[in-house]
Design an enzyme around this catalytic site. Structure first.
Site, mmCIF file in Angstrom:
data_model
loop_
_atom_site.group_PDB
_atom_site.id
_atom_site.type_symbol
_atom_site.label_atom_id
_atom_site.label_comp_id
_atom_site.label_asym_id
_atom_site.label_seq_id
_atom_site.Cartn_x
_atom_site.Cartn_y
_atom_site.Cartn_z
ATOM 1 N N GLY A 1 0.807 -1.217 0.000
ATOM 2 C CA GLY A 1 0.000 0.000 0.000
ATOM 3 C C GLY A 1 0.839 1.266 0.000
ATOM 4 N N THR B 202 3.204 -0.138 -6.988
ATOM 5 C CA THR B 202 2.628 -0.471 -8.294
ATOM 6 C C THR B 202 2.214 0.797 -9.038
ATOM 7 O OG1 THR B 202 1.914 -2.567 -7.398
ATOM 8 C CG2 THR B 202 0.862 -1.851 -9.423
ATOM 9 N N ASN C 281 -4.554 -2.659 1.299
ATOM 10 C CA ASN C 281 -4.519 -2.064 -0.026
ATOM 11 C C ASN C 281 -5.618 -2.689 -0.877
ATOM 12 O OD1 ASN C 281 -3.920 -1.138 -2.559
ATOM 13 N ND2 ASN C 281 -1.794 -1.858 -2.580
ATOM 14 N N SER D 157 -3.874 -4.800 -3.909
ATOM 15 C CA SER D 157 -2.558 -5.232 -3.452
ATOM 16 C C SER D 157 -1.987 -6.290 -4.398
ATOM 17 C CB SER D 157 -2.701 -5.811 -2.043
ATOM 18 O OG SER D 157 -1.431 -6.170 -1.577
ATOM 19 N N GLY E 200 7.447 -5.118 0.071
ATOM 20 C CA GLY E 200 8.437 -4.655 1.048
ATOM 21 C C GLY E 200 8.383 -5.514 2.292
ATOM 22 N N GLU F 236 7.662 -7.113 5.717
ATOM 23 C CA GLU F 236 6.357 -7.300 6.374
ATOM 24 C C GLU F 236 6.537 -7.813 7.806
ATOM 25 O OE1 GLU F 236 3.141 -8.294 2.816
ATOM 26 O OE2 GLU F 236 3.690 -9.874 4.230
HETATM 27 N N1 LIG Z 1 1.122 8.538 -6.635
HETATM 28 C C1 LIG Z 1 -0.091 8.248 -6.163
HETATM 29 N N2 LIG Z 1 -1.096 9.109 -6.348
HETATM 30 C C2 LIG Z 1 -2.327 8.825 -5.876
HETATM 31 N N3 LIG Z 1 -2.628 7.700 -5.234
HETATM 32 C C3 LIG Z 1 -1.671 6.789 -4.999
HETATM 33 C C4 LIG Z 1 -0.348 7.014 -5.480
HETATM 34 N N4 LIG Z 1 0.394 5.955 -5.128
HETATM 35 C C5 LIG Z 1 -0.438 5.110 -4.473
HETATM 36 N N5 LIG Z 1 -1.667 5.598 -4.405
HETATM 37 C C6 LIG Z 1 -2.845 4.978 -3.775
HETATM 38 O O1 LIG Z 1 -2.406 3.932 -2.962
HETATM 39 C C7 LIG Z 1 -2.964 2.690 -3.371
HETATM 40 C C8 LIG Z 1 -1.960 1.592 -3.195
HETATM 41 O O2 LIG Z 1 -0.900 1.751 -4.060
HETATM 42 P P1 LIG Z 1 -0.165 0.535 -4.756
HETATM 43 O O3 LIG Z 1 -1.135 -0.467 -5.210
HETATM 44 O O4 LIG Z 1 0.775 1.074 -5.711
HETATM 45 O O5 LIG Z 1 0.602 -0.054 -3.516
HETATM 46 P P2 LIG Z 1 1.724 -1.161 -3.532
HETATM 47 O O6 LIG Z 1 2.917 -0.562 -2.899
HETATM 48 O O7 LIG Z 1 1.886 -1.702 -4.890
HETATM 49 O O8 LIG Z 1 1.127 -2.219 -2.570
HETATM 50 P P3 LIG Z 1 1.219 -3.802 -2.625
HETATM 51 O O9 LIG Z 1 2.542 -4.186 -2.108
HETATM 52 O O10 LIG Z 1 0.128 -4.220 -1.782
HETATM 53 O O11 LIG Z 1 1.017 -4.155 -4.061
HETATM 54 C C9 LIG Z 1 -3.356 2.900 -4.807
HETATM 55 O O12 LIG Z 1 -4.406 2.056 -5.165
HETATM 56 C C10 LIG Z 1 -3.753 4.366 -4.812
HETATM 57 O O13 LIG Z 1 -5.063 4.504 -4.360
HETATM 58 MG MG LIG Z 2 1.514 -3.383 -5.738
#
Ligand SMILES: Nc1ncnc2c1ncn2[C@@H]1O[C@H](COP(=O)(O)OP(=O)(O)OP(=O)(O)O)[C@@H](O)[C@H]1O
Ligand SMILES: [Mg+2]
Length: 1014
Positions: A105, A109, A156, A159, A388, A390
């Site tokens: 989260g 991604t 998330n 996720s 990352g 956990e």
């Molecule tokens: N740059 C950004 N601008 C706006 N919202 C963001 C941004 N980055 C992340 N978010 C919000 O945070 C949420 C989680 O981000 P993301 O899915 O990239 O997390 P992650 O690090 O990939 O987590 P995981 O390890 O669970 O996959 C997104 O769905 C979005 O709502």
């Molecule tokens: Mg992700």
């Protein structure tokens, strides 16, 4: 110029902190988050805080602002790092990678998608269709992978339940031409497929199919729309969320089509999803000692979906085939075993499905037909989006793997950023105070070392025959790792009450202590899927479903052949991590460190403790320290000179100093950057990026001038070349002209050389055609020639002949073209009444004429007789009579031939103003006088009879008048106007058939001269 942020937004680079302390670091991070500045640098590392709200910083405009810029020209941004990686790849032909890490989260991604989006936006300026296609497929592949690999968790909504490493390949022009995806460990051996925590969902794909699949599809799969009808996704099915599964279903189906999945392949994907859902609803019961399937209807549905035989499905679910030596026996499952087998089948099917999708995408996006010899080196940008660190309340095998992965990445980071950097300073002899950092290699070894490492102990435990339990595994660890500083358990430290006997062990990770429970380790590590299922799925299709068959290649083996153990999950994971790290290490790395500000997805909340913990375990503070102590930039002397030599007069275009090092020193001293650099043995080190930036700016400024200079020189060269060519052309032209002129003159010379000796003095010689420039010259030459020719003709003439020639010329001038027969061919004798010469008009009376004429000469003192002839004349009474006309140089005499030429009235020549003659053959002539008493005569009785003397009369008189500088008007008209005794009248010439001599008669308007006509 750089667009620097104002300080109210905090420091854009943590390196600029006044003191490197956790407090200051956190204060800056918080301030920037609150001001909406989610990105901050540590040198070239981007620290990103999840804003949890839509930010207006990813538009096309922003892309343009970062495109081709240096890192420090603009406020920190993902785009800047993407551009830096892209530039390094394009300019220096280096493979690069962007490592994105952070906890669930934190925004990994999302970051990876923005980076992809940026790369897609700045490449392919020529809009080549093939490149656009590749870009589209790379972007679309994300959508498919997320549908099958992501799920809503409590942390998330989207996720990623798998780690992803994606390579993008570029051609020599920097346009994307393909890619490759590696995926790592789908969560908990897919336990999410069969069960979810409260508040979480299974993978998006299931809900998408149920919510978005068209009715006909659902009917053919025998499934209904309601997720709660399916045990495996029941929990997640009850959750309300903002996710639009139905729209996503269409987007994914569309993406699969675009990427190139066939209709059959897509159908198979849906069938597998449906099969898993149905499997979850299978229940087992007992009848005596026979285990049986309670809802057999489902078996036939599954059979249909897998296109296999019903009894096969049932058998695989209820029995296990075991080979003992050469015998093969079938062992019936207990209900428990049967349920276990069913769940294992569901999980395995989903895992294979996911891996197959990744493989299929790879087949399609892989670079094809690329020949490095033809197209140049193909370079790569890798993007790693991986879970990352956990720490949960209860940490199991998955957390252990994930945390091991992060240890590996930290090790890589240390290797590349911390260790290598410091080693390089030493190597280069730069004075350097060692920065202490924790090298986590020891923890990596703790996990992965052969024979001693935790993975080894686990694998050994799994290989034991007989009943292996998780406790046995823990005991093994206790024995092997008793002395390890980063490992402990209750047995090894009995006082530690937080660890449970025979259940927990603790590892001191670089990021903090984590206690793991060994429960389930063995089971999760082994490949627990009964071989019977593999055979079932491999054999299922009867060749009608090659896709399914392809997912289960081991099913091909016969029962007795299955002796080799499949690799354990731990080994597979370890191997994939080692090769991932090797791969990353071979590239130039860029880092994005994602931080999650709070657990409640709030755009406002910045939880200090949470963030602090992340900053700690990501090692950001150490990163700042090394960065500050170190140098932002280094380059070997020759390459540095190559790039910046235009800045200094000492180095441009070439230096004459003893070494490149001296030249670099001179250059940097000149720029007054001496305080900010260190000179190593082979490299120059620049401490702050500002200096580098300023060097870049100066370079850009000079490059402009160099370009102008080169342009100037080249333009000059071009102009000179053009000038030389023009001059050459001119010389050729001139020479040619001169040649033409000369050869013309030579030709004229040749032709006219002997004209003097020619009979006609060259009159017949043809003039050569002159070149255009000599037309005037030719005219002049001709006129010179004509004059010469005329002169040669007349120079030998006697004075009389001269007079005659003059008269003829005068006659010619006056009458040519107006009258025929001017008599030029004969000698002009003039005094025709006198009997000189052969011809005599009046041979009988000539002597009396001579007498009279001599008398008149004496009396009037004239010099010579100009002309004399017999005429017919009109008198005062309009009568015609014969007369002789004598014209001396002073008078015009009329004489009566019948009276021995007795002179009648004379007219002084000065009284004569003009002559009129007709254009005909007649010999009519009218002398006009001042007193309007014109004399109208017609010459007659000439010998020979038809001789025309008008030409001679006119010419002789004109010539004489000219010699006296008087004017004589000559008119050639018909009828002739005249004035008789002051009265105007006309004389008309009329030929008459019977007329023997010309004669006048009176008419109304004047007179008619009748001439003999025929
Ligand atoms: N740059 C950004 N601008 C706006 N919202 C963001 C941004 N980055 C992340 N978010 C919000 O945070 C949420 C989680 O981000 P993301 O899915 O990239 O997390 P992650 O690090 O990939 O987590 P995981 O390890 O669970 O996959 C997104 O769905 C979005 O709502
Ligand atoms: Mg992700």
């Amino acid at each position: 110029m750089a667009e620097h942020e104002s300080l109210e937004f905090g420091k854009a680079d943590f390196v600029l902190l006044d003191n490197v302390s956790m407090e200051e670091f956190m204060a800056n991070l918080k301030l920037r988050f609150e001001k909406g500045r989610i990105y901050t640098y540590i040198g070239e590392v981007v620290v990103s805080v999840n804003p949890y709200r839509a930010m207006n910083i990813y538009s096309r405009d922003t892309v343009e602002q970062y495109k081709g810029r240096e890192l420090y020209e603009r406020p920190p941004h993902l785009f800047a790092i993407a551009d830096a990686a892209y530039k390094a790849m394009k300019r220096r032909n280096k493979d690069t990678c962007i490592v994105i890490s952070g906890e669930s989260g934190a925004g990994k991604t999302e970051a990876s998608k923005y980076i992809m989006q940026y790369i897609a936006a700045i490449t392919n300026p020529n809009q080549r269709a093939e490149v656009e296609r590749v870009k589209n497929m790379l972007l679309k592949s994300n959508c498919v992978l997320e549908a099958f690999g992501n799920a809503k968790t409590n942390r998330n909504d989207n996720s990623s339940r798998f780690g992803k490493y994606m390579d993008i390949n570029f051609d020599f022009k920097g346009d994307p031409i393909g890619g490759h995806i590696n995926n790592y460990l789908l969560e908990k051996k897919q336990s999410r497929v069969i069960f979810q925590q409260e508040g979480e969902r299974s993978f998006h794909s299931f809900y998408q199919l149920l919510k978005g699949g068209p009715d006909s599809l659902l009917r053919s799969l025998h499934i209904q729309k309601d997720p709660t009808a399916y045990n495996y996704i029941k929990v997640g099915g009850q959750i309300k969320s903002g996710i639009n599964d139905s729209a996503d279903f269409k987007a994914v189906a569309d993406a699969m089509k675009v990427i190139g999945f066939t209709v059959d392949e897509i159908q198979t994907v849906y069938k597998i999803l449906a099969t898993i859902l149905h499997l979850g609803n299978l229940t087992f019961g007992v009848d005596g000692d026979v285990t049986l399937i309670e809802n057999t209807k489902l078996v036939s549905v599954i059979r249909e979906l897998l296109s296999t035989k019903e009894e096969n499905v049932e058998k695989a679910l209820l029995y296990r085939t075991v080979a003992t030596g050469r015998d093969v026996i079938e062992k019936q499952h207990t209900t428990q075993e049967a349920s276990y087998g069913r769940d294992a089948l569901a999980k395995a099917m989903y895992e294979r499905l996911f891996c197959w999708i990744v493989g299929r995408i790879n087949d399609i996006i892989e670079v094809k037909n690329y020949d490095a010899r033809v197209h140049g080196k193909n370079t790569v940008i890798g993007v790693l989006d991986i879970y990352g660190f956990e720490i949960f309340q209860n940490n199991s095998f998955e957390q252990f793997c994930i945390n091991y992965c992060n240890e590996k990445l930290q090790q890589l980071f240390i290797q590349l950023v911390l260790k290598q950097e410091q080693e390089e300073y030493q190597r280069e002899g730069i004075p350097w105070k060692h920065i202490d950092y924790f090298n986590n290699q020891i923890i990596v070894d703790l996990v992965e070392q052969q024979h001693k490492g935790i993975f080894s102990v686990l694998d050994e435990a799994c290989m034991n025959v007989g009943k292996v339990t998780d406790e046995v595994f823990l005991q093994g660890l206790n024995v092997k790792l008793v002395k390890h500083a980063h490992f402990t358990s209750r047995k090894l430290s009995p006082t530690d009450k937080s660890l449970e006997f025979d259940r927990d062990f603790r590892i001191r990770h670089y990021a903090g202590d984590v206690a793991y429970s060994v429960v389930g380790f063995i089971d999760k590590n082994k490949d627990t899927l009964f071989q019977d299922f593999k055979r079932l799925l491999y054999n299922s299709p009867h060749s009608s479903n090659p896709v399914l068959k392809g997912m289960w290649p081991e099913g091909k083996l016969r029962i007795t052949e299955v002796t080799k153990r499949p690799l354990t999950a731990a080994t597979i994971f370890k191997n994939s991590m080692i090769s991932l790290v090797e791969n990353l290490a071979s590239k130039e790395p860029y880092y994005v460190r994602c931080i999650k500000p709070n657990d409640v997805k709030s755009p406002l909340l910045f939880e200090p403790e949470r963030c602090r913990h992340q900053v700690e375990y990501l090692g950001l503070l150490e990163n700042v320290r090394v960065r500050r102590a170190g140098f932002a930039y280094r380059q070997t002397y020759p390459r540095f000179l190559q790039r910046y030599k235009m800045i200094s007069e000492f180095t441009w275009p070439n230096h004459d100093l003893p070494s490149d090092k001296d030249a670099v020193k001179k250059l940097l001293q000149g720029c007054k950057f001496d305080h900010d650099v260190a000179y190593g043995k082979t490299k120059v080190f620049i401490r702050t990026p500002r200096t580098l930036f300023s060097l870049e700016e100066q370079r850009a400024e000079m490059v402009k001038r160099i370009v102008v200079f080169l342009q100037k020189v080249w333009r000059g060269t071009l102009a000179r070349m053009r000038y030389r060519r023009m001059r050459a052309a001119l010389i050729i032209l001139r020479a040619y002209r001169r040649y033409k002129v000369k050869s013309y003159i030579r030709e004229v010379n040749r032709r006219f050389k002997n004209v003097r000796s020619m009979k006609d003095h060259g009159r017949h010689v043809k003039w050569p055609t002159p070149p255009k420039v000599l037309r005037k010259f030719e005219e002049a030459m001709k006129s010179i020639y004509n004059r010469w020719w005329a002169w040669t003709l007349i120079k030998g003439l006697s004075p009389e002949e001269t007079l005659q020639v003059r008269a003829k010329v005068a006659s010619l001038e006056a009458l040519k073209g107006h009258r025929a027969d001017l008599g030029l061919q004969r000698a002009w004798e003039g005094n025709y009444v006198l009997c000189f010469g052969q011809k005599r008009d009046n041979p009988d009376t000539a002597s009396s004429f001579t007498l009279v004429s001599s008398e008149l000469q004496r009396k009037d003192k004239f010099m010579r007789v100009l002309f004399s002839c017999n005429v017919r004349k009109i008198n005062r009474f309009h009568k015609a009579e014969d007369r002789a006309l004598l014209i001396s140089d002073r008078h015009l005499y009329k004489m009566d031939p019948l009276k021995q030429y007795k002179p009648m009235k004379s007219i002084p020549l000065y009284n004569v103003t003009g002559l009129s003659v007709s254009p005909g053959k007649d010999q009519l002539v009218v002398f006009h006088t001042k007193d309007s008493r014109d004399l109208v005569v017609c010459l007659q009785r000439m010998v020979p009879a038809n001789e025309s003397r008008i030409g001679e009369l006119v010419g002789t008189l004109l010539s004489h008048f000219k010699s006296e500088k008087r004017k004589l008007q000559v008119n050639i008209t018909s009828p002739i106007q005249c004035s008789m005794n002051g009265r105007k009248c006309t004389v008309v010439v009329e030929p008459k058939i019977n007329q023997s001599h010309p004669d006048f008669t009176k008419s109304r308007a004047g007179y008619i001269l009748a001439v003999p006509g025929n």
